[in-house]
Design a protein around this motif. Structure first.
Motif, PDB file in Angstrom:
ATOM      1  N   PHE A  12       0.823  -1.207   0.000  1.00  0.00           N
ATOM      2  CA  PHE A  12       0.000   0.000   0.000  1.00  0.00           C
ATOM      3  C   PHE A  12       0.857   1.255   0.000  1.00  0.00           C
ATOM      4  N   SER A  13       2.015   1.169   0.630  1.00  0.00           N
ATOM      5  CA  SER A  13       2.958   2.282   0.627  1.00  0.00           C
ATOM      6  C   SER A  13       3.403   2.594  -0.810  1.00  0.00           C
ATOM      7  N   LEU A  14       3.691   1.565  -1.577  1.00  0.00           N
ATOM      8  CA  LEU A  14       4.069   1.759  -2.979  1.00  0.00           C
ATOM      9  C   LEU A  14       2.899   2.308  -3.797  1.00  0.00           C
ATOM     10  N   TYR A  15       1.693   1.865  -3.472  1.00  0.00           N
ATOM     11  CA  TYR A  15       0.468   2.279  -4.171  1.00  0.00           C
ATOM     12  C   TYR A  15       0.161   3.755  -3.942  1.00  0.00           C
ATOM     13  N   THR A  16       0.458   4.253  -2.724  1.00  0.00           N
ATOM     14  CA  THR A  16       0.078   5.620  -2.355  1.00  0.00           C
ATOM     15  C   THR A  16       1.246   6.588  -2.210  1.00  0.00           C
ATOM     16  N   LEU A  18       2.978   6.831   0.390  1.00  0.00           N
ATOM     17  CA  LEU A  18       3.046   7.200   1.807  1.00  0.00           C
ATOM     18  C   LEU A  18       4.065   6.303   2.493  1.00  0.00           C
ATOM     19  N   ALA A  19       4.716   6.836   3.505  1.00  0.00           N
ATOM     20  CA  ALA A  19       5.722   6.065   4.231  1.00  0.00           C
ATOM     21  C   ALA A  19       5.069   4.902   4.980  1.00  0.00           C
ATOM     22  N   GLU A  20       5.755   3.769   5.017  1.00  0.00           N
ATOM     23  CA  GLU A  20       5.245   2.611   5.747  1.00  0.00           C
ATOM     24  C   GLU A  20       5.001   2.951   7.213  1.00  0.00           C
ATOM     25  N   SER A  21       5.908   3.711   7.816  1.00  0.00           N
ATOM     26  CA  SER A  21       5.749   4.071   9.235  1.00  0.00           C
ATOM     27  C   SER A  21       4.469   4.870   9.458  1.00  0.00           C
ATOM     28  N   THR A  22       4.138   5.742   8.530  1.00  0.00           N
ATOM     29  CA  THR A  22       2.901   6.523   8.620  1.00  0.00           C
ATOM     30  C   THR A  22       1.687   5.604   8.541  1.00  0.00           C
ATOM     31  N   LEU A  23       1.723   4.655   7.616  1.00  0.00           N
ATOM     32  CA  LEU A  23       0.605   3.733   7.456  1.00  0.00           C
ATOM     33  C   LEU A  23       0.435   2.845   8.680  1.00  0.00           C
ATOM     34  N   TYR A  24       1.543   2.378   9.268  1.00  0.00           N
ATOM     35  CA  TYR A  24       1.451   1.581  10.498  1.00  0.00           C
ATOM     36  C   TYR A  24       0.854   2.418  11.626  1.00  0.00           C
ATOM     37  N   GLU A  25       1.279   3.672  11.735  1.00  0.00           N
ATOM     38  CA  GLU A  25       0.750   4.549  12.777  1.00  0.00           C
ATOM     39  C   GLU A  25      -0.746   4.778  12.573  1.00  0.00           C
ATOM     40  N   TRP A  26      -1.147   5.132  11.350  1.00  0.00           N
ATOM     41  CA  TRP A  26      -2.552   5.378  11.055  1.00  0.00           C
ATOM     42  C   TRP A  26      -3.393   4.128  11.278  1.00  0.00           C
ATOM     43  N   SER A  27      -2.845   2.970  10.926  1.00  0.00           N
ATOM     44  CA  SER A  27      -3.543   1.716  11.132  1.00  0.00           C
ATOM     45  C   SER A  27      -3.742   1.448  12.623  1.00  0.00           C
ATOM     46  N   GLY A  28      -2.703   1.667  13.395  1.00  0.00           N
ATOM     47  CA  GLY A  28      -2.765   1.423  14.831  1.00  0.00           C
ATOM     48  C   GLY A  28      -3.725   2.335  15.571  1.00  0.00           C
ATOM     49  N   THR A  29      -3.904   3.554  15.061  1.00  0.00           N
ATOM     50  CA  THR A  29      -4.787   4.510  15.712  1.00  0.00           C
ATOM     51  C   THR A  29      -6.200   4.490  15.131  1.00  0.00           C
ATOM     52  N   GLY A  30      -6.418   3.677  14.088  1.00  0.00           N
ATOM     53  CA  GLY A  30      -7.738   3.577  13.482  1.00  0.00           C
ATOM     54  C   GLY A  30      -8.032   4.646  12.442  1.00  0.00           C
ATOM     55  N   ARG A  31      -7.029   5.417  12.085  1.00  0.00           N
ATOM     56  CA  ARG A  31      -7.232   6.466  11.071  1.00  0.00           C
ATOM     57  C   ARG A  31      -7.531   5.868   9.699  1.00  0.00           C
ATOM     58  N   ILE A  32      -6.965   4.694   9.421  1.00  0.00           N
ATOM     59  CA  ILE A  32      -7.306   3.950   8.215  1.00  0.00           C
ATOM     60  C   ILE A  32      -7.737   2.549   8.635  1.00  0.00           C
ATOM     61  N   PRO A  33      -8.711   1.970   7.929  1.00  0.00           N
ATOM     62  CA  PRO A  33      -9.153   0.622   8.282  1.00  0.00           C
ATOM     63  C   PRO A  33      -8.094  -0.416   7.893  1.00  0.00           C
ATOM     64  N   SER A  34      -7.888  -1.371   8.784  1.00  0.00           N
ATOM     65  CA  SER A  34      -6.919  -2.430   8.497  1.00  0.00           C
ATOM     66  C   SER A  34      -7.311  -3.675   9.275  1.00  0.00           C
ATOM     67  N   ILE A  35      -6.699  -4.766   8.894  1.00  0.00           N
ATOM     68  CA  ILE A  35      -6.929  -6.051   9.536  1.00  0.00           C
ATOM     69  C   ILE A  35      -5.577  -6.579   9.988  1.00  0.00           C
ATOM     70  N   LYS A  36      -5.501  -7.030  11.224  1.00  0.00           N
ATOM     71  CA  LYS A  36      -4.259  -7.613  11.710  1.00  0.00           C
ATOM     72  C   LYS A  36      -4.406  -9.129  11.671  1.00  0.00           C
ATOM     73  N   MET A  37      -3.517  -9.777  10.934  1.00  0.00           N
ATOM     74  CA  MET A  37      -3.499 -11.236  10.803  1.00  0.00           C
ATOM     75  C   MET A  37      -2.170 -11.720  11.360  1.00  0.00           C
TER      76      MET A  37
END
Length: 64
Positions: A12-16, A18-37
């Motif tokens: 998704f980082s390559l797609y957008t 956006l930095a991977e660290s930003t996406l992990y942060e946003w995912s962890g705080t619920g700013r973007i929807p994600s699924i943890k497997m």
């Protein structure tokens, strides 16, 4: 990525560009929807496309 519904944060980082660290942060705080497997975090492209379309519509409405 056209046929994939769920992608990793790295993909998704390559797609957008956006930095991977930003996406992990946003995912962890619920700013973007994600699924943890286990240890992997997956992002639903359909959900993100809907969110991005709404954001684009909002930008057009307010004229940004």
């Amino acid at each position: 990525m056209a046929n994939k519904r769920y992608v990793s944060v790295k993909e998704f980082s390559l797609y957008t560009s956006l930095a991977e660290s930003t996406l992990y942060e946003w995912s962890g705080t619920g700013r973007i929807p994600s699924i943890k497997m286990g240890r992997r975090v997956l992002i639903d492209l359909e959900d993100m496309d809907k969110i991005m379309a709404r954001a684009e519509l909002w930008r057009n409405i307010i004229g940004v």
